[in-house]
Write a protein that holds these residues in place. Structure first.
Motif, PDB file in Angstrom:
ATOM      1  N   HIS A 169       9.178 -38.786   1.676  1.00  0.00           N
ATOM      2  CA  HIS A 169       7.847 -39.389   1.730  1.00  0.00           C
ATOM      3  C   HIS A 169       6.820 -38.517   1.002  1.00  0.00           C
ATOM      4  CE1 HIS A 169       8.020 -36.649   5.113  1.00  0.00           C
ATOM      5  NE2 HIS A 169       6.715 -36.750   5.302  1.00  0.00           N
ATOM      6  N   ILE A 170       6.948 -37.215   1.112  1.00  0.00           N
ATOM      7  CA  ILE A 170       6.033 -36.307   0.400  1.00  0.00           C
ATOM      8  C   ILE A 170       6.197 -36.502  -1.102  1.00  0.00           C
ATOM      9  CG2 ILE A 170       5.475 -33.881  -0.053  1.00  0.00           C
ATOM     10  CD1 ILE A 170       4.736 -34.738   2.813  1.00  0.00           C
ATOM     11  N   LEU A 171       7.445 -36.568  -1.568  1.00  0.00           N
ATOM     12  CA  LEU A 171       7.714 -36.766  -3.002  1.00  0.00           C
ATOM     13  C   LEU A 171       7.138 -38.082  -3.489  1.00  0.00           C
ATOM     14  CD1 LEU A 171       9.164 -35.484  -5.456  1.00  0.00           C
ATOM     15  CD2 LEU A 171      11.166 -36.848  -4.813  1.00  0.00           C
ATOM     16  N   ALA A 172       7.284 -39.141  -2.711  1.00  0.00           N
ATOM     17  CA  ALA A 172       6.777 -40.455  -3.122  1.00  0.00           C
ATOM     18  C   ALA A 172       5.256 -40.445  -3.257  1.00  0.00           C
ATOM     19  CB  ALA A 172       7.224 -41.520  -2.128  1.00  0.00           C
ATOM     20  N   TRP A 173       4.566 -39.854  -2.289  1.00  0.00           N
ATOM     21  CA  TRP A 173       3.106 -39.817  -2.365  1.00  0.00           C
ATOM     22  C   TRP A 173       2.643 -38.932  -3.521  1.00  0.00           C
ATOM     23  CZ3 TRP A 173       4.416 -42.114   2.185  1.00  0.00           C
ATOM     24  CH2 TRP A 173       3.530 -43.072   2.683  1.00  0.00           C
ATOM     25  N   VAL A 174       3.330 -37.830  -3.778  1.00  0.00           N
ATOM     26  CA  VAL A 174       2.966 -36.965  -4.902  1.00  0.00           C
ATOM     27  C   VAL A 174       3.210 -37.687  -6.220  1.00  0.00           C
ATOM     28  CG1 VAL A 174       3.632 -34.866  -6.154  1.00  0.00           C
ATOM     29  CG2 VAL A 174       3.171 -34.766  -3.704  1.00  0.00           C
ATOM     30  N   CYS A 175       4.288 -38.448  -6.310  1.00  0.00           N
ATOM     31  CA  CYS A 175       4.545 -39.230  -7.530  1.00  0.00           C
ATOM     32  C   CYS A 175       3.382 -40.175  -7.792  1.00  0.00           C
ATOM     33  CB  CYS A 175       5.862 -39.996  -7.397  1.00  0.00           C
ATOM     34  SG  CYS A 175       6.259 -40.984  -8.862  1.00  0.00           S
ATOM     35  N   ARG A 176       2.953 -40.894  -6.773  1.00  0.00           N
ATOM     36  CA  ARG A 176       1.828 -41.825  -6.957  1.00  0.00           C
ATOM     37  C   ARG A 176       0.569 -41.077  -7.382  1.00  0.00           C
ATOM     38  NH1 ARG A 176       0.053 -45.920  -2.346  1.00  0.00           N
ATOM     39  NH2 ARG A 176      -0.535 -43.987  -1.318  1.00  0.00           N
ATOM     40  N   ALA A 177       0.292 -39.936  -6.785  1.00  0.00           N
ATOM     41  CA  ALA A 177      -0.902 -39.161  -7.134  1.00  0.00           C
ATOM     42  C   ALA A 177      -0.822 -38.587  -8.541  1.00  0.00           C
ATOM     43  CB  ALA A 177      -1.102 -38.035  -6.121  1.00  0.00           C
ATOM     44  N   ALA A 203       6.873 -30.477  -4.716  1.00  0.00           N
ATOM     45  CA  ALA A 203       6.993 -31.894  -5.085  1.00  0.00           C
ATOM     46  C   ALA A 203       6.369 -32.166  -6.450  1.00  0.00           C
ATOM     47  CB  ALA A 203       6.347 -32.771  -4.020  1.00  0.00           C
ATOM     48  N   ARG A 204       5.203 -31.574  -6.732  1.00  0.00           N
ATOM     49  CA  ARG A 204       4.571 -31.768  -8.053  1.00  0.00           C
ATOM     50  C   ARG A 204       5.473 -31.256  -9.164  1.00  0.00           C
ATOM     51  NH1 ARG A 204      -0.307 -31.099  -5.001  1.00  0.00           N
ATOM     52  NH2 ARG A 204      -0.186 -28.840  -5.097  1.00  0.00           N
ATOM     53  N   ASP A 205       6.074 -30.097  -8.949  1.00  0.00           N
ATOM     54  CA  ASP A 205       7.002 -29.540  -9.934  1.00  0.00           C
ATOM     55  C   ASP A 205       8.194 -30.483 -10.137  1.00  0.00           C
ATOM     56  OD1 ASP A 205       8.142 -27.315 -11.615  1.00  0.00           O
ATOM     57  OD2 ASP A 205       9.651 -27.362 -10.014  1.00  0.00           O
ATOM     58  N   TYR A 206       8.716 -31.015  -9.047  1.00  0.00           N
ATOM     59  CA  TYR A 206       9.880 -31.902  -9.132  1.00  0.00           C
ATOM     60  C   TYR A 206       9.532 -33.185  -9.886  1.00  0.00           C
ATOM     61  CZ  TYR A 206      14.445 -33.640  -7.680  1.00  0.00           C
ATOM     62  OH  TYR A 206      15.736 -34.089  -7.677  1.00  0.00           O
ATOM     63  N   VAL A 207       8.398 -33.774  -9.580  1.00  0.00           N
ATOM     64  CA  VAL A 207       7.965 -34.985 -10.295  1.00  0.00           C
ATOM     65  C   VAL A 207       7.838 -34.686 -11.779  1.00  0.00           C
ATOM     66  CG1 VAL A 207       6.036 -36.583 -10.644  1.00  0.00           C
ATOM     67  CG2 VAL A 207       6.815 -36.073  -8.319  1.00  0.00           C
ATOM     68  N   ASN A 208       7.235 -33.566 -12.117  1.00  0.00           N
ATOM     69  CA  ASN A 208       6.996 -33.221 -13.521  1.00  0.00           C
ATOM     70  C   ASN A 208       8.274 -32.906 -14.298  1.00  0.00           C
ATOM     71  OD1 ASN A 208       4.214 -33.649 -13.474  1.00  0.00           O
ATOM     72  ND2 ASN A 208       3.860 -31.620 -12.609  1.00  0.00           N
ATOM     73  N   ARG A 209       9.370 -32.641 -13.607  1.00  0.00           N
ATOM     74  CA  ARG A 209      10.649 -32.401 -14.283  1.00  0.00           C
ATOM     75  C   ARG A 209      11.331 -33.691 -14.727  1.00  0.00           C
ATOM     76  NH1 ARG A 209      13.942 -29.119 -10.140  1.00  0.00           N
ATOM     77  NH2 ARG A 209      12.092 -28.520  -8.998  1.00  0.00           N
ATOM     78  N   HIS A 210      10.833 -34.820 -14.281  1.00  0.00           N
ATOM     79  CA  HIS A 210      11.477 -36.111 -14.562  1.00  0.00           C
ATOM     80  C   HIS A 210      10.545 -36.982 -15.388  1.00  0.00           C
ATOM     81  CE1 HIS A 210      13.608 -34.576 -11.014  1.00  0.00           C
ATOM     82  NE2 HIS A 210      14.632 -35.193 -11.531  1.00  0.00           N
ATOM     83  N   SER A 211      10.931 -37.262 -16.601  1.00  0.00           N
ATOM     84  CA  SER A 211      10.091 -38.101 -17.474  1.00  0.00           C
ATOM     85  C   SER A 211      10.045 -39.516 -16.950  1.00  0.00           C
ATOM     86  CB  SER A 211      10.657 -38.132 -18.895  1.00  0.00           C
ATOM     87  OG  SER A 211      10.619 -36.838 -19.445  1.00  0.00           O
ATOM     88  N   PRO A 212       8.838 -40.072 -16.848  1.00  0.00           N
ATOM     89  CA  PRO A 212       8.731 -41.451 -16.377  1.00  0.00           C
ATOM     90  C   PRO A 212       9.223 -42.441 -17.414  1.00  0.00           C
ATOM     91  CG  PRO A 212       6.570 -40.591 -16.956  1.00  0.00           C
ATOM     92  CD  PRO A 212       7.537 -39.453 -17.100  1.00  0.00           C
ATOM     93  N   PRO A 213       9.602 -43.648 -17.001  1.00  0.00           N
ATOM     94  CA  PRO A 213      10.168 -44.620 -17.924  1.00  0.00           C
ATOM     95  C   PRO A 213       9.203 -45.134 -18.983  1.00  0.00           C
ATOM     96  CG  PRO A 213       9.876 -45.570 -15.736  1.00  0.00           C
ATOM     97  CD  PRO A 213       9.582 -44.112 -15.625  1.00  0.00           C
ATOM     98  N   TRP A 214       7.909 -44.966 -18.803  1.00  0.00           N
ATOM     99  CA  TRP A 214       6.954 -45.461 -19.791  1.00  0.00           C
ATOM    100  C   TRP A 214       6.714 -44.463 -20.911  1.00  0.00           C
ATOM    101  CZ3 TRP A 214       5.569 -44.713 -14.636  1.00  0.00           C
ATOM    102  CH2 TRP A 214       4.839 -43.549 -14.351  1.00  0.00           C
ATOM    103  N   GLU A 215       7.332 -43.277 -20.858  1.00  0.00           N
ATOM    104  CA  GLU A 215       7.162 -42.292 -21.938  1.00  0.00           C
ATOM    105  C   GLU A 215       8.287 -42.375 -22.935  1.00  0.00           C
ATOM    106  OE1 GLU A 215       6.569 -38.406 -20.223  1.00  0.00           O
ATOM    107  OE2 GLU A 215       4.536 -38.900 -19.706  1.00  0.00           O
TER     108      GLU A 215
END
Length: 144
Positions: free
Chosen positions: A37-45, A132-144
């Motif tokens: 849940h923390i990862l999901a909210w950080v992804c949205r932010a 969580a921010r570091d983890y999100v930033n390690r994964h390129s989103p599909p729109w890039e």
């Protein structure tokens, strides 16, 4: 990284009882079970200009959410990075071997945590938000 069921990384009794032990797990395990849940909210932010939704999975007919992930279009982001949401759902259903309900989450993090017996960031052994921010930033989103 391919979609993987969150249950593969379910915490042991020791990991459930000792926050330090849970914290010391690898990032994927930590964010699959115990801090999804923390990862999901950080992804949205992290992507405020995108309509990132939040989804919870629960066993059919149950109230308790067992996994939370972020969505955008037909994509999902969780401990396995960005994957087609259909693949994430299939992986979890196959692993759990029972029907799962997919529910949209509209609550803020604090309300979600209260209603689903989940931890707020300050209740972890250490602050999970930078991790969580570091983890999100390690994964390129599909729109890039």
């Amino acid at each position: 990284m391919a979609a993987t069921a969150a249950g593969v990384f379910r915490r042991t009794p020791l990991e459930r009882s000792d926050q330090r032990v849970a914290w010391e797990r690898a990032d994927q395990a930590f964010f699959a079970a115990g801090a999804c849940h923390i990862l999901a909210w950080v992804c949205r932010a992290t992507y405020p200009a995108r309509p990132i939704g939040l989804v919870g999975l629960r066993f059919a007919g149950q109230r308790q959410v067992l996994h939370v992930y972020a969505t955008w279009d037909s994509w999902a982001f969780d401990h396995a990075g960005w994957n087609p949401e259909a693949d994430l759902l299939a992986a979890n259903r196959k692993f759990e071997q029972r029907p799962l309900d997919r529910i949209m989450i509209a609550d803020d993090l604090a309300m979600f945590c209260r209603e689903h017996c989940s931890r707020m960031p300050h209740q972890y052994w250490s602050d999970p938000l930078p991790r969580a921010r570091d983890y999100v930033n390690r994964h390129s989103p599909p729109w890039e």
